[in-house]
Design a protein around this motif. Structure first.
Motif, short mmCIF file in Angstrom:
data_model
loop_
_atom_site.label_atom_id
_atom_site.label_comp_id
_atom_site.label_asym_id
_atom_site.label_seq_id
_atom_site.Cartn_x
_atom_site.Cartn_y
_atom_site.Cartn_z
N LYS A 190 14.80 3.84 6.03
CA LYS A 190 14.79 2.44 6.47
C LYS A 190 15.35 2.26 7.89
O LYS A 190 14.77 1.55 8.71
N ARG A 216 2.92 1.96 3.14
CA ARG A 216 3.95 0.95 2.83
C ARG A 216 3.47 -0.41 3.32
O ARG A 216 3.48 -0.69 4.52
N ASP A 218 4.71 -3.34 3.13
CA ASP A 218 5.66 -4.23 3.80
C ASP A 218 5.71 -3.93 5.30
O ASP A 218 5.79 -4.85 6.12
N GLU A 219 5.61 -2.66 5.67
CA GLU A 219 5.59 -2.31 7.10
C GLU A 219 4.31 -2.83 7.75
O GLU A 219 4.33 -3.33 8.87
N THR A 221 2.44 -5.40 6.90
CA THR A 221 2.41 -6.86 7.09
C THR A 221 3.46 -7.28 8.14
O THR A 221 3.28 -8.27 8.82
N HIS A 222 4.53 -6.51 8.27
CA HIS A 222 5.55 -6.85 9.26
C HIS A 222 5.06 -6.59 10.68
O HIS A 222 5.24 -7.40 11.58
N VAL A 246 0.24 -9.35 0.28
CA VAL A 246 0.42 -7.96 -0.13
C VAL A 246 -0.31 -7.65 -1.44
O VAL A 246 -0.98 -6.62 -1.56
N ASP A 487 13.98 2.43 -4.38
CA ASP A 487 13.28 1.67 -5.42
C ASP A 487 12.72 2.60 -6.49
O ASP A 487 12.86 2.36 -7.68
#
Ligand SMILES: Nc1ncnc2c1ncn2[C@@H]1O[C@H](COP(=O)(O)OP(=O)(O)OP(=O)(O)O)[C@@H](O)[C@H]1O
Length: 532
Positions: A190, A216, A218-219, A221-222, A246, A487
């Motif tokens: 991270k 990943r 989340d990466e 969309t970020h 997502v 996770d």
């Protein structure tokens, strides 16, 4: 971000041995945008980037169909050298660094500072300005917040450092216009990802156009302005930032909703079991890192997680038990001292390890899917032989092998054209699944598994975790799972060890919060609940 296309592809297609890996890809990369590409393992993402970069393997396997328009002009090149001259850079999924050279030479390999001298006997002599190269490389790695000397050799560096050196090599090219990133964050934790995001945002500000592949979401969309979803070699959906969802992207990738694997029966499961493995005052030399004071008992049937930042030791125990690292102290297996100098015997006794560096230590690239799946089971456990007691003299039981290999391909969702296909021709994620299928097939008593879901798509990730839970339940296999993905550890493990600076810093329950894990991983605070 402008609306001008840096790259446009028109009906781009690619066949390998007559089978389409990509079909009619119509794609636009706008100037100054970060464009995400997502898709299941084997959906064609790397092949697409390899075509844009004019990779040798693409041309050796018959080239491609369709057109690439680069800055408004049809691209008529056929090698990576010319692609680089046009300002295209690529960071590979598997590292393309030269281990026997130092960091500075690797970073400046494609854009060295040259000193020209006057002509000598008619020839113009020029040589590399090493000092200037080192200075520039040092500046870039400091910008990347890497605390390392540019004169350090690449051999033995940690995987995350190597990843940043790969990126630095491309960033150091002042002519860079398009950067192709094939899963650059797979081996980053991270904290590293935050540094990576910073680098990408700076490049974007400087007008570099970027294609970014990651599993990943989340990466994605970020970081990304737009995303294209690949499925079975085609683009099945395209979204811009304001449309990102997502869950929908995941459904587009896989074609269905993904259920998460979960170890629901773990409470106090192992308290009555005997210790199967013990580390007594173990010290390990892992590259430049010292692992020390390891005192640890592991119960039969336990799923033990180990995590740490890269270089703090979470994968070292597994390499040590396989005799790959210099180790002092005692490792006790079933109440007897284990002779780790004989890894063949260790495997025979039921301890198997899956490494995190699959290409260097995990797979036989020029052998088939079938050979890779049965290899360890066959040669270390004498399975798949017609007469087991004859060992190497017995004929192989091909009918049994065929059934088992077909079953493993299905069970682990391995995308291959046939069991005879060479591993070299499989996508990265599918190679990883084969490593796991092979280890599981030996029915180990203890399975050490390192970063099992690195480079694995969201659906296959659950299949792998689920299969670990299944063998644990069915055979009481003890699993030691080293991962930087908190996770996934929390979902399947009974206990999770946090290593810091080479020692066991804390042992946490999977029910602890992410905040407690973060504090322990960064060596800031031991078990939050006990201390407060
Ligand atoms: N040299 C090759 N010969 C034959 N088939 C190949 C070759 N290279 C790739 N393929 C096939 O092309 C398809 C797409 O592979 P690719 O590596 O592009 O997938 P990917 O989406 O990048 O997967 P991953 O997420 O696992 O990296 C796969 O089915 C793969 O087996």
């Amino acid at each position: 971000m402008g609306e001008i296309d840096m790259i446009k592809t028109i009906n781009l297609s690619k066949k390998f041995s007559g089978i389409y890996a990509l079909k009619d890809i119509n794609f636009h990369l706008r100037k100054g945008e970060v464009h995400g590409i997502v898709g299941a393992n084997g959906s064609g993402k790397s092949t697409f980037l390899n075509i844009l970069f004019q990779d040798l393997n693409i041309h050796k396997t018959g080239g491609y169909e369709g057109d690439i328009i680069y800055e408004g002009t049809k691209l008529k090149i056929n090698n990576t050298r010319e692609a680089m001259e046009l300002g295209i850079g690529k960071v590979y999924q598997e590292f393309a660094l030269i281990n026997s050279m130092d960091i500075a030479s690797n970073i400046k390999i494609n854009s060295p500072n040259i000193i020209s001298t006057t002509s000598v006997l008619g020839d113009n002599l020029s040589y590399i300005n090493k000092k200037e190269n080192e200075k520039e490389a040092q500046d870039i790695i400091s910008e990347f917040r890497l605390n390392i000397d540019a004169k350090t050799y690449v051999e033995g560096l940690m995987v995350n450092t190597k990843q940043f050196i790969e990126i630095a090599r491309e960033v150091s090219n002042k002519n860079l216009k398009v950067l192709l990133l094939d899963e650059p964050t797979a081996s980053l934790n991270k904290e590293d990802v935050d540094i990576f995001i910073n680098i990408i945002e700076k490049l974007k500000k400087n007008g570099v156009s970027i294609i970014f592949i990651s599993h990943r979401l989340d990466e994605i969309t970020h970081l990304c302005d737009r995303v294209s979803v690949f499925r079975d070699g085609e683009i099945v959906a395209k979204y811009s930032k304001e449309e990102f969802d997502v869950e929908q992207i995941a459904i587009d990738m896989i074609g269905k909703k993904v259920n998460k694997a979960l170890n629901i029966h773990r409470d106090n499961k192992n308290t009555n079991q005997e210790d199967i493995l013990r580390f007594d005052n173990v010290a390990i030399l892992d590259g430049n890192h010292n692992i020390k004071d390891i005192n640890l008992s592991i119960k039969r049937g336990e799923i033990l997680g180990i995590t740490s930042l890269a270089g703090h030791g979470h994968t070292s125990l597994s390499y040590s038990i396989m005799g790959l690292l210099e180790t002092n102290g005692d490792i006790i297996y079933r109440n007897k001292k284990l002779n780790i100098k004989r890894p063949d015997k260790t495997i025979e006794q039921g301890i198997v390890m899956i490494p995190d560096e699959r290409k260097e230590r995990g797979i036989l690239l020029d052998s088939s899917v079938r050979e890779n799946i049965i290899f360890t089971s066959c040669y270390s456990k004498n399975n798949f032989l017609k007469i087991k007691r004859l060992k190497g003299l017995s004929l192989l039981d091909f009918a049994k092998i065929k059934n088992q290999v077909n079953y493993s391909i299905k069970e682990f969702n391995i995308k291959c054209s046939s069991p005879k296909q060479k591993l070299r021709e499989l996508s990265g994620g599918n190679q990883q699944k084969i490593c796991i299928a092979r280890a599981v097939l030996t029915y180990p008593d203890i399975l050490f598994i390192n970063e099992p879901t690195r480079g694995i798509d969201i659906y296959s990730k659950e299949i792998i975790l689920d299969s670990l839970l299944k063998i644990n339940k069915a055979n009481e296999t003890t699993i030691i799972l080293a991962s930087s993905e908190i996770d996934e550890l929390k979902r399947v493990c009974d206990r999770i060890i946090v290593m810091y600076e080479g020692s066991i810093f804390d042992i946490l329950s999977p029910y602890e919060s992410n905040e407690v894990f973060s504090l322990a991983i960064s060596g800031k605070r031991r078990n939050y609940n006990e201390k407060n």
